[in-house]
Design an enzyme around this catalytic site. Structure first.
Site, PDB file in Angstrom:
ATOM      1  N   ARG A 138       0.837  -1.202   0.000  1.00  0.00           N
ATOM      2  CA  ARG A 138       0.000   0.000   0.000  1.00  0.00           C
ATOM      3  C   ARG A 138       0.873   1.253   0.000  1.00  0.00           C
ATOM      4  O   ARG A 138       1.977   1.256   0.545  1.00  0.00           O
ATOM      5  CB  ARG A 138      -0.927   0.019   1.215  1.00  0.00           C
ATOM      6  N   LYS A 147      -2.791  -1.456   8.247  1.00  0.00           N
ATOM      7  CA  LYS A 147      -4.243  -1.357   8.192  1.00  0.00           C
ATOM      8  C   LYS A 147      -4.932  -2.420   9.024  1.00  0.00           C
ATOM      9  O   LYS A 147      -5.912  -2.147   9.721  1.00  0.00           O
ATOM     10  CB  LYS A 147      -4.699  -1.448   6.734  1.00  0.00           C
ATOM     11  N   ARG A 180      -1.369  -1.002  -6.936  1.00  0.00           N
ATOM     12  CA  ARG A 180      -1.719  -2.175  -6.114  1.00  0.00           C
ATOM     13  C   ARG A 180      -2.806  -2.995  -6.790  1.00  0.00           C
ATOM     14  O   ARG A 180      -2.746  -4.229  -6.802  1.00  0.00           O
ATOM     15  CB  ARG A 180      -2.156  -1.698  -4.734  1.00  0.00           C
ATOM     16  N   TYR A 193      -2.023 -19.136   7.638  1.00  0.00           N
ATOM     17  CA  TYR A 193      -1.280 -18.024   7.046  1.00  0.00           C
ATOM     18  C   TYR A 193       0.164 -18.038   7.505  1.00  0.00           C
ATOM     19  O   TYR A 193       1.080 -17.835   6.713  1.00  0.00           O
ATOM     20  CB  TYR A 193      -1.950 -16.704   7.444  1.00  0.00           C
ATOM     21  N   HIS A 207      -4.670  -8.744   3.015  1.00  0.00           N
ATOM     22  CA  HIS A 207      -6.102  -8.473   3.122  1.00  0.00           C
ATOM     23  C   HIS A 207      -6.666  -9.076   4.396  1.00  0.00           C
ATOM     24  O   HIS A 207      -6.442 -10.248   4.688  1.00  0.00           O
ATOM     25  CB  HIS A 207      -6.837  -9.060   1.908  1.00  0.00           C
TER      26      HIS A 207
END
Length: 377
Positions: free
Chosen positions: A208, A249, A321, A354, A344
């Site tokens: 980002r 984020k 992006r 993950y 995300h």
């Protein structure tokens, strides 16, 4: 003979200048010993006493009214001055511009106690003709917070803004992505520009813009550990952003990304131009070493877009992006892997999976980008 008023009835006198009866009463004292007086006025004695009783009820209910002159603009200015202590300077500047341009200009002169839900509804509907739904929601939120602050300080009885729904505004500009040919043209056009490494890194890693602007050299590894088994590739640690709290984020946005060869070359050249910068120095900074803001990046980005044969009015840095996601999808990479690479928060991959899949996912992004753009710089 004049009847003496009973204790607690207060005073009543005629104000010649205002041509009105004024009823007054002391309801208490401040910590400094100053009297707290409430007044009511009217054309008759009865009207003045009725107004005074309303003021007393409001005071006893903890809903003391502000002086008549306090306006919506006063409430907004107070909130901008004292209610944004935890926000970044860029956020404060953005909010100030929005408040002055869209709220104070339309509602600022209105007395706060007279502001009605209908006033707010009409204002929002008028703005919906020209602004996006997202901007309308933000404007509503700013006004709501300012009036909440005023209400907490006994300057208004209730917050009518909270009663109003945000209408649907104009549709925003749809996001789009570069084709492979356009992406290659943009990379060529960026060579030699101050934004070359930024564009390469954004397009080939999907980081980002707020993450790249906060990136320091301490979080850049341009060599990796090629002799390890298996080898550890060059990478960047996307652990920070320019948000007010410095965090990314979402929690999943905190990630380490392997670097495609083109990124390594561009960052090496960029670092050499900075003459071996200190580890805590920003990778992308102004000529004076200060952090870039989105306007700095956009101004430098537009000439590159024009040089690539594209209309600079149609493209912004955030669409690099989007292009990253599109190019990887076209290359056959799964959506789950792309979601992890982008950090995300909505990925269906669980947090434990993950973590286990982090290394192969990061490697797959770099390998795919090397295949798409060739390993050569």
């Amino acid at each position: 003979m004049t009847t003496r008023r009973a204790r607690g009835e207060g005073g009543l006198h005629w104000d010649e200048a205002r041509q009105r009866w004024i009823a007054t009463i002391t309801v208490g004292y401040t910590p400094a010993g100053k009297r707290i007086v409430r007044k009511g006025s009217g054309r008759t004695k009865t009207e003045a006493r009725t107004k005074l009783r309303e003021k007393i009820r409001d005071y006893e209910d903890g809903l003391a009214l502000v002086q008549d002159g306090h306006t919506v603009a006063d409430a907004l200015t107070d909130w901008l001055t004292y209610g944004l202590s935890n926000q970044s300077e860029s956020t404060k500047t953005n909010y100030t511009i929005l408040v002055r341009s869209h709220i104070i200009s339309d509602l600022g002169a209105r007395k706060l106690r007279d502001l009605s839900a209908t006033d707010v509804d009409r204002w929002l509907m008028g703005k919906a003709q020209h602004l996006s739904t997202r901007t309308l929601r933000l404007l509503h939120s700013l006004l709501n917070r300012a009036v909440n602050r005023a209400m907490a300080r006994d300057r208004v009885k209730r917050n009518v803004v909270a009663l109003c729904e945000v209408p649907i505004g104009r549709g925003g500009r749809p996001s789009k992505s570069l084709t492979l040919d356009h992406a290659k043209a943009l990379l060529i056009a960026a060579e030699g520009s101050s934004l070359h490494a930024y564009i390469v890194l954004s397009l080939l890693t999907g980081a980002r813009t707020e993450e790249l602007r906060a990136l320091t050299w301490a979080h850049v590894n341009l060599t990796g550990k090629p002799n390890n088994d298996p080898p550890v590739p060059p990478s960047i640690q996307v652990w920070r952003s320019v948000r007010s709290d410095g965090d990314t984020k979402t929690k999943k946005s905190r990630r380490t990304l392997a670097l495609p060869a083109r990124c390594v070359t561009a960052l090496t050249t960029h670092r050499d131009r900075q003459d071996q910068p200190a580890a805590d120095r920003l990778v992308f900074a102004s000529a004076t070493g200060t952090a870039l803001d989105r306007h700095n990046v956009l101004r430098a980005f537009r000439p590159v877009v024009a040089k690539a044969g594209l209309d600079p009015r149609d493209w912004t840095p955030r669409e690099l992006r989007h292009s990253f996601v599109s190019l990887l999808s076209d290359s056959g990479m799964s959506l789950e892997q792309i979601a992890d690479l982008c950090g995300h928060s909505g990925t269906t991959v669980t947090e434990s999976v993950y973590r286990h899949q982090l290394r192969p996912v990061l490697l797959s992004g770099a390998v795919a980008m090397d295949r798409i753009f060739d390993a050569e710089a």
